[in-house]
Design an enzyme around this catalytic site. Structure first.
Site, PDB file in Angstrom:
ATOM      1  CE  LYS B  81      -4.015   1.977   2.435  1.00  0.00           C
ATOM      2  NZ  LYS B  81      -4.851   1.902   3.650  1.00  0.00           N
ATOM      3  CB  SER B 156      -8.045   3.876   2.593  1.00  0.00           C
ATOM      4  OG  SER B 156      -7.194   3.187   3.489  1.00  0.00           O
ATOM      5  CB  SER B 180      -8.366   1.163   5.515  1.00  0.00           C
ATOM      6  OG  SER B 180      -9.068   2.370   5.547  1.00  0.00           O
TER       7      SER B 180
END
Lengths: 99, 503
Positions: B81, B156, B180
């Site tokens: 990420k 997210s 997330s």
């Protein structure tokens, strides 16, 4: 609970160093008002005698040994800077015109 | 699609170690897959081709020289990420403020992955600074859900979840501040784990809400997630909130769960996470999963956690408050974007112009909300009350875990919604995190495991464990995964539609 006016959004934006457009003031005033109305539910515990929790893991005074360890070189530290002069961060003037 | 991209991480590592396939071949197969499908999915913001192949080559060299594997995941590709720093590549956090920014250091998670011989393929898309539930808040365009390209992959960490579901990577790293990792896992039919707060280092994780942020593993199987968990977890002196305790035995627990016996395990179904607002198909898949747990020998009871109803409002005060402080560092002086530095503007004006140009609408909303909540006159009513709610939620968990070993709920109230459906309504977007937020506020472990389809879209079951007892969730999830695969004709992820391949 107080509602959030356009002027209040402008004030918050100033505090947060965010330039906002007129259109954004209208948009954010409506949205923040709606969000604050929803989150204001937490007020139902305001009068109760409950200790606050700021952090789920109660840690205090985390120290490391007082020994020198490598950090960034000057070149590494300034490599991603938006402006550099003589190996230092170059920043805009810090005082306004009137000062 | 190359068969290599269909393999689980554990299988890849075993084949690499046995010289059945080289790590370079495995990495190339995933790079080829990214080249073929990422135009449609947009899971990646940066693909680190050369270094990925070099890392794979190093693993192959170890194997050829007969050196022991660096870890049980040596040679396995992973998608990182874009909120974790990795030297030599941009770390953008999905924000224009950090576009092209190259961090001068590796996050501890990145370092541990490298040391374990894990091959980092690149950086994945995300909601700007991890604020969002759909990845639509990325400054670089949304990621699409491989199950239906018109739908969101969660957020997210939608880039990480979509990369798994599109078979672009068998492993990914996410970060979970309010859900997330888990919500993207649920809506893409993948496994996502938020470890106990403080057990995975936050050093090099760009801060959103420091008392809640936690990095964790994402995978297509429970065992793979456990293997990755053990690679990234552990005490780190560079993170002063890092817990100095042994990593919970999650791999052993996943293997124990895979024996398929949950006798003696007490599972609590959270009363509050049902009813209005929960899609029928989600409720149905979750109820079937609970029955499956019962069939595996678990004892099922209902447990009420009344303060969980206040978790969402408390979160949307605490997280924005911390964010408004954390994001003050983006001041256009030492790194990142600078706008209006033309000699006519002062430093403060440059700051304001930069932040206006560099932050997207959701980040601005949360900064202003946090600024408001922390203002003199409002602090006690908002932030202070939210902190009291946090105490009540921890008490609810304590009381629940005095009765049961784990708690379960749907991971999120709906399946993947359509891109654009909630962007104009922040509160509707926030409700995607309804069930995941309590474990962030309390800091305990929680994971999402796929539990079926509703109208062709994946549903996730959340399993919550006490702090530092992460292994309990893994055991239950692994047992459930095995039973579900047997009952539903193989792994759910195998039913993801074929993506159109670019040539």
């Amino acid at each position: 609970m107080p509602s959030i006016s356009r002027d209040e959004v402008a004030h918050l934006a100033r505090l947060a160093r965010l330039a906002v457009t007129e259109a954004e003031l209208d948009l954010f005033a409506g949205q923040l008002d709606q969000i604050v109305a929803a989150v204001a539910q937490v007020g139902q515990v305001a009068d109760q005698d409950i200790p606050p929790t700021s952090h789920s893991v109660p840690l205090t005074n985390v120290f490391r040994a007082d020994v020198v360890r490598p950090g960034l070189t000057q070149q590494q530290a300034t490599a991603a800077a938006p402006a550099v002069e003589d190996g230092r961060f170059r920043v805009p003037r810090i005082l306004g015109e009137e000062a | 699609m190359s068969e290599l991209t269909r393999l689980d991480a554990a299988d890849i590592a075993a084949k690499v170690a046995a010289k059945e396939v080289s790590a370079v071949e495995v990495t190339q197969a995933h790079l080829d897959r990214i080249a073929a499908v990422d135009h449609a999915v947009h899971a990646f913001l940066h693909v680190d081709t050369d270094r990925a192949l070099a890392a794979a080559k190093a693993v192959d060299d170890d194997v050829a020289a007969g050196r022991p594997a660096a870890s049980p995941l040596a040679g396995v590709p992973l998608a990182l990420k874009d909120v974790l720093t990795m030297q030599g590549a941009p770390t953008t956090c999905g924000s224009k403020v950090l576009e092209h920014w190259q961090p001068p250091y590796d996050a501890t998670v990145t370092q541990r992955l490298r040391a374990a011989g894990v091959v980092i393929l690149g950086k994945t898309n995300m909601d700007e600074f991890a604020m969002g539930s759909s990845t639509e808040n990325s400054a670089f365009g949304p990621t699409r859900n491989p199950w239906d390209l018109d739908r969101i992959p969660g957020g997210s960490g939608g880039g990480s979840s979509a990369a798994l579901a599109a078979f672009e990577a068998p492993l990914a790293i996410g970060t979970d501040t309010g859900g997330s990792i888990r919500q993207p896992g649920a809506v893409t039919g993948t496994v996502g784990v938020k470890p106990t707060y403080g057990t995975v280092s936050r050093f090099g994780l760009v801060a959103f809400s420091s008392s809640l942020d936690q990095a964790g593993p994402c995978a297509r199987t429970v065992l793979d997630a456990a293997l990755l968990h053990e690679v990234i977890a552990g005490h780190d002196p560079l993170d002063s909130t890092s817990i100095d305790a042994p990593v919970p035995p999650v791999v052993a627990a996943a293997r124990e769960g895979a024996t398929g016996d949950l006798k003696g395990v007490k599972v609590g179904v959270v009363t509050e996470f049902a009813g209005d607002g929960y899609e029928h198909g989600v409720a149905e898949a979750f109820a079937a999963a609970v029955e499956q747990l019962r069939a595996l020998g678990a004892e099922i009871v209902e447990v009420s956690c009344p303060s969980f109803d206040l978790a969402l409002p408390a979160y949307y005060l605490i997280a924005p408050s911390e964010a408004s402080s954390n994001l003050a560092r983006f001041d256009a002086m030492r790194y990142g974007l600078r706008v209006g530095d033309d000699g006519g503007h002062s430093a403060e004006e440059v700051m304001s112009l930069t932040r206006a140009a560099g932050f997207g609408a959701e980040v601005k909303r949360r900064i202003m909300l946090g600024t408001y909540a922390l203002s003199a006159g409002y602090y006690d009513a908002y932030y202070g009350s939210a902190q009291k709610v946090r105490t009540l939620i921890m008490r609810d968990f304590d009381a629940a875990f005095a009765q049961v070993d784990v708690l379960v709920s749907p991971t999120t109230p709906t399946t993947a919604f359509k891109i654009g459906e909630r962007t104009a309504d922040p509160m509707a977007m926030y409700r995607a995190d309804l069930c995941t937020i309590p474990s962030n506020l309390a800091g305990n472990a929680a994971l999402s495991v796929p539990c079926g389809l509703a109208d062709g879209l994946p549903v996730g079951m959340q399993i919550m464990s006490p702090a530092l007892q992460d292994q309990r969730g893994y055991r239950v999830a692994a047992a459930y995964e095995l039973a579900r695969n047997a009952a539903q004709g193989g792994p759910l992820i195998n039913r993801v539609p074929e993506l159109e391949v670019a040539h």
